[in-house]
Design a protein around this motif. Structure first.
Motif, mmCIF file in Angstrom:
data_model
loop_
_atom_site.group_PDB
_atom_site.id
_atom_site.type_symbol
_atom_site.label_atom_id
_atom_site.label_comp_id
_atom_site.label_asym_id
_atom_site.label_seq_id
_atom_site.Cartn_x
_atom_site.Cartn_y
_atom_site.Cartn_z
ATOM 1 N N ASP A 211 16.826 -5.512 -1.255
ATOM 2 C CA ASP A 211 17.574 -6.729 -0.953
ATOM 3 C C ASP A 211 16.682 -7.794 -0.302
ATOM 4 O OD1 ASP A 211 18.106 -6.979 2.162
ATOM 5 O OD2 ASP A 211 18.234 -4.859 1.684
ATOM 6 N N LYS A 212 17.151 -9.008 -0.306
ATOM 7 C CA LYS A 212 16.340 -10.154 0.110
ATOM 8 C C LYS A 212 15.970 -10.117 1.596
ATOM 9 C CE LYS A 212 20.465 -13.114 0.571
ATOM 10 N NZ LYS A 212 21.434 -12.132 0.039
ATOM 11 N N PHE A 213 16.817 -9.565 2.444
ATOM 12 C CA PHE A 213 16.491 -9.542 3.869
ATOM 13 C C PHE A 213 15.407 -8.514 4.186
ATOM 14 C CE2 PHE A 213 20.771 -11.496 4.027
ATOM 15 C CZ PHE A 213 20.428 -12.675 4.678
ATOM 16 N N SER A 214 15.399 -7.395 3.469
ATOM 17 C CA SER A 214 14.328 -6.409 3.649
ATOM 18 C C SER A 214 12.981 -7.015 3.261
ATOM 19 C CB SER A 214 14.600 -5.164 2.789
ATOM 20 O OG SER A 214 15.782 -4.521 3.193
ATOM 21 N N ARG A 215 12.963 -7.766 2.163
ATOM 22 C CA ARG A 215 11.711 -8.388 1.713
ATOM 23 C C ARG A 215 11.313 -9.551 2.616
ATOM 24 N NH1 ARG A 215 12.842 -10.535 -3.308
ATOM 25 N NH2 ARG A 215 15.047 -10.044 -3.110
ATOM 26 N N THR A 216 12.303 -10.215 3.203
ATOM 27 C CA THR A 216 12.015 -11.285 4.163
ATOM 28 C C THR A 216 11.279 -10.733 5.379
ATOM 29 O OG1 THR A 216 13.888 -12.665 3.474
ATOM 30 C CG2 THR A 216 13.072 -12.978 5.728
ATOM 31 N N ILE A 217 11.724 -9.588 5.885
ATOM 32 C CA ILE A 217 11.058 -8.955 7.035
ATOM 33 C C ILE A 217 9.594 -8.672 6.705
ATOM 34 C CG2 ILE A 217 10.968 -6.839 8.428
ATOM 35 C CD1 ILE A 217 14.066 -6.799 8.250
ATOM 36 N N CYS A 218 9.337 -8.149 5.507
ATOM 37 C CA CYS A 218 7.956 -7.859 5.085
ATOM 38 C C CYS A 218 7.112 -9.129 5.076
ATOM 39 C CB CYS A 218 7.943 -7.229 3.698
ATOM 40 S SG CYS A 218 8.789 -5.647 3.585
ATOM 41 N N GLU B 25 -0.898 3.722 0.837
ATOM 42 C CA GLU B 25 -2.129 3.076 0.380
ATOM 43 C C GLU B 25 -1.857 1.797 -0.406
ATOM 44 O OE1 GLU B 25 -5.285 4.085 1.093
ATOM 45 O OE2 GLU B 25 -4.251 5.477 2.441
ATOM 46 N N MET B 26 -0.641 1.627 -0.904
ATOM 47 C CA MET B 26 -0.340 0.533 -1.824
ATOM 48 C C MET B 26 0.392 -0.642 -1.191
ATOM 49 S SD MET B 26 0.775 2.618 -5.263
ATOM 50 C CE MET B 26 1.938 3.775 -4.522
ATOM 51 N N VAL B 27 1.005 -0.428 -0.042
ATOM 52 C CA VAL B 27 1.842 -1.471 0.559
ATOM 53 C C VAL B 27 1.482 -1.659 2.033
ATOM 54 C CG1 VAL B 27 3.755 -0.992 -1.030
ATOM 55 C CG2 VAL B 27 3.693 0.168 1.186
ATOM 56 N N SER B 28 1.927 -2.783 2.587
ATOM 57 C CA SER B 28 1.692 -3.044 4.003
ATOM 58 C C SER B 28 2.532 -2.092 4.850
ATOM 59 C CB SER B 28 2.082 -4.487 4.335
ATOM 60 O OG SER B 28 3.487 -4.655 4.207
ATOM 61 N N LYS B 29 2.210 -1.985 6.130
ATOM 62 C CA LYS B 29 2.975 -1.105 7.031
ATOM 63 C C LYS B 29 4.440 -1.526 7.070
ATOM 64 C CE LYS B 29 3.278 0.723 11.733
ATOM 65 N NZ LYS B 29 4.759 0.614 11.718
ATOM 66 N N SER B 30 4.674 -2.824 7.155
ATOM 67 C CA SER B 30 6.046 -3.316 7.213
ATOM 68 C C SER B 30 6.806 -2.955 5.950
ATOM 69 C CB SER B 30 6.055 -4.836 7.410
ATOM 70 O OG SER B 30 7.376 -5.332 7.409
ATOM 71 N N SER B 31 6.163 -3.124 4.802
ATOM 72 C CA SER B 31 6.807 -2.803 3.531
ATOM 73 C C SER B 31 7.064 -1.298 3.419
ATOM 74 C CB SER B 31 5.940 -3.275 2.360
ATOM 75 O OG SER B 31 6.604 -3.094 1.130
ATOM 76 N N PHE B 32 6.101 -0.507 3.851
ATOM 77 C CA PHE B 32 6.264 0.949 3.838
ATOM 78 C C PHE B 32 7.484 1.352 4.660
ATOM 79 C CE2 PHE B 32 5.476 5.092 5.841
ATOM 80 C CZ PHE B 32 5.307 5.889 4.709
ATOM 81 N N ASP B 33 7.598 0.782 5.851
ATOM 82 C CA ASP B 33 8.728 1.110 6.720
ATOM 83 C C ASP B 33 10.057 0.716 6.076
ATOM 84 O OD1 ASP B 33 6.994 2.092 8.623
ATOM 85 O OD2 ASP B 33 6.989 0.254 9.837
ATOM 86 N N GLN B 34 10.088 -0.458 5.440
ATOM 87 C CA GLN B 34 11.316 -0.916 4.793
ATOM 88 C C GLN B 34 11.702 -0.008 3.632
ATOM 89 O OE1 GLN B 34 13.436 -3.478 5.717
ATOM 90 N NE2 GLN B 34 12.141 -3.518 7.535
ATOM 91 N N ILE B 35 10.718 0.427 2.848
ATOM 92 C CA ILE B 35 10.991 1.293 1.695
ATOM 93 C C ILE B 35 11.480 2.664 2.149
ATOM 94 C CG2 ILE B 35 9.935 2.509 -0.251
ATOM 95 C CD1 ILE B 35 8.065 0.052 -0.566
ATOM 96 N N ILE B 36 10.766 3.259 3.104
ATOM 97 C CA ILE B 36 11.101 4.618 3.558
ATOM 98 C C ILE B 36 12.473 4.665 4.226
ATOM 99 C CG2 ILE B 36 10.448 6.446 5.188
ATOM 100 C CD1 ILE B 36 8.726 6.276 2.642
ATOM 101 N N ASN B 37 12.809 3.605 4.947
ATOM 102 C CA ASN B 37 14.068 3.593 5.706
ATOM 103 C C ASN B 37 15.164 2.784 5.020
ATOM 104 O OD1 ASN B 37 13.023 5.059 8.062
ATOM 105 N ND2 ASN B 37 11.760 3.242 8.380
ATOM 106 N N TYR B 38 14.984 2.502 3.740
ATOM 107 C CA TYR B 38 15.914 1.614 3.033
ATOM 108 C C TYR B 38 17.314 2.203 2.986
ATOM 109 C CZ TYR B 38 17.404 -1.898 -0.347
ATOM 110 O OH TYR B 38 18.034 -2.948 -0.971
ATOM 111 N N GLN B 39 18.287 1.384 3.362
ATOM 112 C CA GLN B 39 19.687 1.792 3.343
ATOM 113 C C GLN B 39 20.332 1.282 2.061
ATOM 114 O OE1 GLN B 39 21.089 3.756 5.946
ATOM 115 N NE2 GLN B 39 18.900 3.869 6.391
#
Length: 408
Positions: free
Chosen positions: A52-59, A228-242
């Motif tokens: 969603d757009k807010f998860s990507r905004t945080i990244c 290895e492929m994404v930023s820390k912020s993006s990794f956190d958003q993906i792993i914890n995605y609701q």
């Protein structure tokens, strides 16, 4: 004047290549602020966004962006031309953007600008060659390539590469949009690094396609590879995605319902659908089982998979060709919705409100008070798409009027 650089993006999902372009954008322009115009919950290849757009905004905010604005649905889910024109129209109206940076397979800005000039001005030599090649049976893309080469009086293979490379084609559209607006925004191109746009090969800087495919296959179990492929912020958003990750096939039943409603009257009222495509869709609609299967059935030499997927999504979201014509005539969009921002950019927002030619807001209740009837319709169509996305992938009936922008 304070320098402000803009980047137009989807971040679908946010990866190392996106981090690179945000860093380079600030570096090559010496800008104090970075503004991102980002697709909302649907993206240009004709699909729901992966996240969603807010998860990507945080990244984006955690990786160098100072302000993130939402690109309305008619442009985020439009052709390359509409995508670029819609985004650039917002940037130009803000009144504070000095530079625009975009990634491209070709970093020869002078050549890109020369080609864009021809496509905007359409000299007689270009038009005659284009029509000649179309009559000879060439696809539009090939006919345009030959016409551009003739107008430039060259057979340089670099021109052919530009006209067949996804990011270079988008770069041309950004330049065309700036030229049509006589904008003072200065364009800059950065050579694309890492994997090709559609490559599924994994690397330190993979394509978004590769990451989506990797997660579709493995879920979020192989976390070391993903890191290895994404930023820390993006990794956190993906792993914890609701929620579940975006997938076109989730809209199969919506699509079937809308097509069956059309019946014999056809589908040409919808954006990007001509009579030929309408007939193809209606013929194939009797036997398709999934959204992607219908795309494959309708694909041809003259119609790419993405073009068809966009068109089908226009049907699902009730996006009409006549509405787009009205939005174009109105200068594309007269508003900018803030999805997120850094606390210390607030003074720049005040500047936009004072000198910009656009209504900018961070709470939707402000829109009702300030937008014209046509602008409000564009916003409502975007909110409808967002609601459908939330229902399908987040399991929530979200009222976006209650949502606050992300503030970091």
């Amino acid at each position: 004047m304070m320098k402000t650089v803009a980047v137009i993006a989807e971040f679908n999902p946010f990866h190392n290549g996106h981090n690179y372009i945000l860093e380079k954008a600030k570096e090559i322009t010496n800008a104090e602020n970075v503004i991102v115009i980002m697709s909302g919950d649907f993206v240009q290849r004709g699909a729901p966004a992966f996240m969603d757009k807010f998860s990507r905004t945080i990244c984006a905010l955690n990786s160098g962006a100072d302000l993130v604005l939402e690109l309305p649905i008619y442009y985020s889910l439009g052709s390359a031309e509409y995508f670029a024109q819609g985004a650039v129209s917002i940037l130009d109206r803000l009144g504070i953007v000095t530079d625009l940076v975009f990634g491209s397979e070709c970093d020869d800005l002078a050549l890109l600008s020369d080609i864009a000039d021809i496509l905007v001005k359409e000299p007689e030599e270009f038009k005659e060659k284009l029509q000649e090649q179309l009559k000879n049976g060439d696809s539009f893309a090939l006919a345009r390539e030959k016409a551009v080469l003739q107008a430039l009086h060259t057979d340089d293979s670099k021109v052919k590469d530009i006209l067949s490379s996804p990011n270079s084609i988008l770069s041309l559209e950004y330049l065309k949009a700036l030229k049509r607006l006589n904008s003072t925004i200065e364009p800059h191109t950065i050579k694309r690094v890492g994997s090709d746009y559609n490559s599924k090969e994994l690397s330190n800087i993979p394509s978004a396609t590769a990451i989506r495919s990797f997660i579709a296959k493995n879920g979020t179990k192989l976390q070391d590879e993903l890191k290895e492929m994404v930023s820390k912020s993006s990794f956190d958003q993906i792993i914890n995605y609701q929620g579940s990750f975006g997938n076109t096939d989730n809209f199969t039943k919506y699509l079937y319902y809308k097509i069956m409603q059309a019946g014999e009257k056809g589908l040409t009222e919808y954006l990007d659908i001509n009579e030929e495509l309408s007939n193809k869709i209606l013929d194939a609609a009797q036997t398709f089982k999934t959204f992607d299967e219908l795309c494959a059935k309708c694909k041809s030499k003259n119609m790419t998979y993405s073009r068809i997927s966009r068109s089908l999504m226009h049907i699902v979201l009730d996006m009409k060709a006549s509405n787009m014509e009205e939005y174009k005539a109105d200068g594309y969009t007269g508003y900018a919705r803030i999805l997120g921002m850094k606390k210390d950019i607030s003074p720049s927002i005040k500047t936009v409100k004072n000198i910009g030619n656009i209504k900018i807001f961070n709470q939707l209740k402000e829109a009702k008070e300030n937008l014209s009837e046509l602008e409000m319709r564009l916003l409502n169509e975007t909110l409808f798409a967002n609601k459908l996305y939330s229902l399908e992938f987040k399991g929530e009936n979200v009222n976006e009027y209650r949502l606050q922008p992300i503030i970091l």
